[in-house]
Design an enzyme around this catalytic site. Structure first.
Site, PDB file in Angstrom:
ATOM      1  CB  VAL A 126       5.690  -3.377  -0.497  1.00 37.97           C
ATOM      2  CG1 VAL A 126       4.288  -3.463  -1.060  1.00 37.97           C
ATOM      3  CG2 VAL A 126       5.767  -2.377   0.659  1.00 37.97           C
ATOM      4  CB  SER A 137      -5.946  -1.700   3.071  1.00 34.33           C
ATOM      5  OG  SER A 137      -4.780  -1.306   3.771  1.00 34.33           O
ATOM      6  CE1 TYR A 144       7.192   8.966   4.376  1.00 36.00           C
ATOM      7  CE2 TYR A 144       7.440  11.337   4.146  1.00 36.00           C
ATOM      8  CZ  TYR A 144       6.694  10.188   3.966  1.00 36.00           C
ATOM      9  OH  TYR A 144       5.459  10.275   3.347  1.00 36.00           O
TER      10      TYR A 144
HETATM   11  P1  NAP Z   1      -1.601   5.161   5.890  1.00 30.49           P
HETATM   12  O1  NAP Z   1      -2.958   5.739   6.062  1.00 30.49           O
HETATM   13  O2  NAP Z   1      -0.742   4.935   7.074  1.00 30.49           O
HETATM   14  O3  NAP Z   1      -1.745   3.771   5.057  1.00 30.49           O
HETATM   15  C1  NAP Z   1      -0.598   3.043   4.763  1.00 30.49           C
HETATM   16  C2  NAP Z   1      -0.950   1.891   3.862  1.00 30.49           C
HETATM   17  O4  NAP Z   1       0.290   1.232   3.483  1.00 30.49           O
HETATM   18  C3  NAP Z   1      -1.817   0.833   4.514  1.00 30.49           C
HETATM   19  O5  NAP Z   1      -2.659   0.279   3.525  1.00 30.49           O
HETATM   20  C4  NAP Z   1      -0.794  -0.205   4.981  1.00 30.49           C
HETATM   21  O6  NAP Z   1      -1.300  -1.540   5.095  1.00 30.49           O
HETATM   22  C5  NAP Z   1       0.197  -0.139   3.846  1.00 30.49           C
HETATM   23  N1  NAP Z   1       1.517  -0.643   4.193  1.00 30.49           N
HETATM   24  C6  NAP Z   1       2.410  -0.147   5.090  1.00 30.49           C
HETATM   25  N2  NAP Z   1       3.519  -0.899   5.108  1.00 30.49           N
HETATM   26  C7  NAP Z   1       3.336  -1.898   4.206  1.00 30.49           C
HETATM   27  C8  NAP Z   1       4.113  -2.995   3.780  1.00 30.49           C
HETATM   28  N3  NAP Z   1       5.336  -3.227   4.292  1.00 30.49           N
HETATM   29  N4  NAP Z   1       3.602  -3.819   2.838  1.00 30.49           N
HETATM   30  C9  NAP Z   1       2.379  -3.601   2.313  1.00 30.49           C
HETATM   31  N5  NAP Z   1       1.586  -2.571   2.683  1.00 30.49           N
HETATM   32  C10 NAP Z   1       2.055  -1.740   3.625  1.00 30.49           C
HETATM   33  O7  NAP Z   1      -0.708   6.042   4.898  1.00 30.49           O
HETATM   34  P2  NAP Z   1      -1.130   7.250   3.905  1.00 30.49           P
HETATM   35  O8  NAP Z   1      -1.099   8.503   4.679  1.00 30.49           O
HETATM   36  O9  NAP Z   1      -2.327   6.881   3.125  1.00 30.49           O
HETATM   37  O10 NAP Z   1       0.166   7.257   2.956  1.00 30.49           O
HETATM   38  C11 NAP Z   1       0.190   6.590   1.703  1.00 30.49           C
HETATM   39  C12 NAP Z   1       1.437   7.028   0.958  1.00 30.49           C
HETATM   40  O11 NAP Z   1       1.409   8.444   0.793  1.00 30.49           O
HETATM   41  C13 NAP Z   1       2.738   6.706   1.688  1.00 30.49           C
HETATM   42  O12 NAP Z   1       3.731   6.319   0.767  1.00 30.49           O
HETATM   43  C14 NAP Z   1       3.114   8.029   2.333  1.00 30.49           C
HETATM   44  O13 NAP Z   1       4.511   8.127   2.533  1.00 30.49           O
HETATM   45  C15 NAP Z   1       2.618   8.999   1.275  1.00 30.49           C
HETATM   46  N6  NAP Z   1       2.365  10.330   1.795  1.00 30.49           N
HETATM   47  C16 NAP Z   1       1.394  10.558   2.718  1.00 30.49           C
HETATM   48  C17 NAP Z   1       1.165  11.861   3.177  1.00 30.49           C
HETATM   49  C18 NAP Z   1       0.100  12.199   4.176  1.00 30.49           C
HETATM   50  O14 NAP Z   1       0.029  13.375   4.581  1.00 30.49           O
HETATM   51  N7  NAP Z   1      -0.747  11.282   4.588  1.00 30.49           N
HETATM   52  C19 NAP Z   1       1.966  12.914   2.700  1.00 30.49           C
HETATM   53  C20 NAP Z   1       2.955  12.640   1.761  1.00 30.49           C
HETATM   54  C21 NAP Z   1       3.138  11.356   1.303  1.00 30.49           C
HETATM   55  P3  NAP Z   1      -1.890  -2.104   6.519  1.00 30.49           P
HETATM   56  O15 NAP Z   1      -3.222  -1.439   6.670  1.00 30.49           O
HETATM   57  O16 NAP Z   1      -1.997  -3.576   6.341  1.00 30.49           O
HETATM   58  O17 NAP Z   1      -0.912  -1.675   7.562  1.00 30.49           O
END
Ligand code: NAP
Length: 241
Positions: free
Chosen positions: A60, A10, A152
């Site tokens: 999840v 989302s 993490y």
């Molecule tokens: P984000 O913008 O915070 O979005 C997180 C998403 O995960 C949202 O859709 C949220 O849903 C969902 N979510 C969180 N907890 C959940 C749960 N228990 N059950 C179902 N859905 C859940 O995060 P992002 O930055 O896009 O990160 C996405 C992935 O990339 C993550 O695994 C993160 O560790 C990884 N990552 C990100 C970065 C970065 O720089 N952004 C770097 C390395 C890795 P809701 O909207 O309903 O809360």
């Protein structure tokens, strides 16, 4: 029509992945936990581009919710998932000396246990159908470590290791299992981080965009990636190399 499930589809990286997979012709199941408004916006965007999908909210990190909601969807629709993107993830940063049990547990359950619960749910369908793409969004932090992120890093490193073992288990069934490891990507997760300060450490001298991660996920989901498995592809502007 092939079905793709994007956990955390989302917002941020998951949103970009949902749009990319819809553009590639997949029917996208957009998972999220609670932010219904943002999830609905992604579905509207997909439909405006003549794509197809639906919302599938569940936590999840809950084995019961995964089995009830995702398992329920599969039984009700008599369908299996062709592409799974394990993307949902959270951070709860703290120096280890101050880290609470709650900060440790919630990161491990959301980022690591979810890999087990969700993947197990869709795996049999992939094996029986002799096709599947499992793509795990991990992190640079799981590859090289990052202070304040012991929880993490542990969760992401575990998923990278599990990816290698699972790839060996299911390769003969034409199911591939890979990781994409982003560095600093502009999403809500990183909005508190000062790009001006950190970009000096990044050879490409900027934070990445979510769509730059989604492009690699889309490639791994495609036929072009059919001989890649057990691999982790970094999308980090050159930070790791
Ligand atoms: P984000 O913008 O915070 O979005 C997180 C998403 O995960 C949202 O859709 C949220 O849903 C969902 N979510 C969180 N907890 C959940 C749960 N228990 N059950 C179902 N859905 C859940 O995060 P992002 O930055 O896009 O990160 C996405 C992935 O990339 C993550 O695994 C993160 O560790 C990884 N990552 C990100 C970065 C970065 O720089 N952004 C770097 C390395 C890795 P809701 O909207 O309903 O809360």
């Amino acid at each position: 029509m092939k079905y793709a499930l994007v956990t955390g589809g989302s917002r941020g990286i998951g949103r970009a992945v949902s749009l990319k997979l819809a553009e590639q012709g997949f029917y996208v199941l957009i998972n999220y936990r609670s932010n219904h408004e943002e999830a609905k916006k992604v579905l509207v965007e997909i439909e405006e581009q003549d794509g197809k999908g639906e919302l599938l909210p569940f936590d999840v990190s809950s084995a019961d919710e995964v089995s009830d909601v995702l398992g329920g969807w599969m039984s009700k629709n008599d369908q299996h998932i062709d592409v799974l993107v394990n993307n949902a993830g959270i951070t709860a940063d703290n120096l280890m000396v101050f880290m609470t049990n709650d900060e440790w547990n919630k990161v491990i359950t959301t980022n690591q246990n979810s890999f087990f619960y969700v993947t197990r749910q869709v795996l049999e369908g992939m094996i029986v159908n002799k096709f599947g793409r499992i793509i795990n969004v991990v992190s640079l932090s799981g590859q090289k470590g990052h202070p304040g992120q012991v929880n993490y890093s542990a969760s992401k490193g575990a998923v990278m290791a599990a990816t290698k073992s699972l790839a060996m288990e299911v390769g003969k069934k034409k199911v591939t299992v890979n990781c994409v490891a982003p560095g600093f990507i502009k999403t809500e997760m990183t909005e508190h981080i000062d790009e001006k300060m950190w970009k000096k450490m990044i050879p490409l001298n900027r934070f990445g965009e979510a769509k730059e991660v989604a492009g690699v996920v889309g490639f791994l989901a495609s036929e072009d990636a059919s001989y890649i498995t057990g691999e982790t592809i970094a999308v980090n502007g050159g930070m790791y190399s």
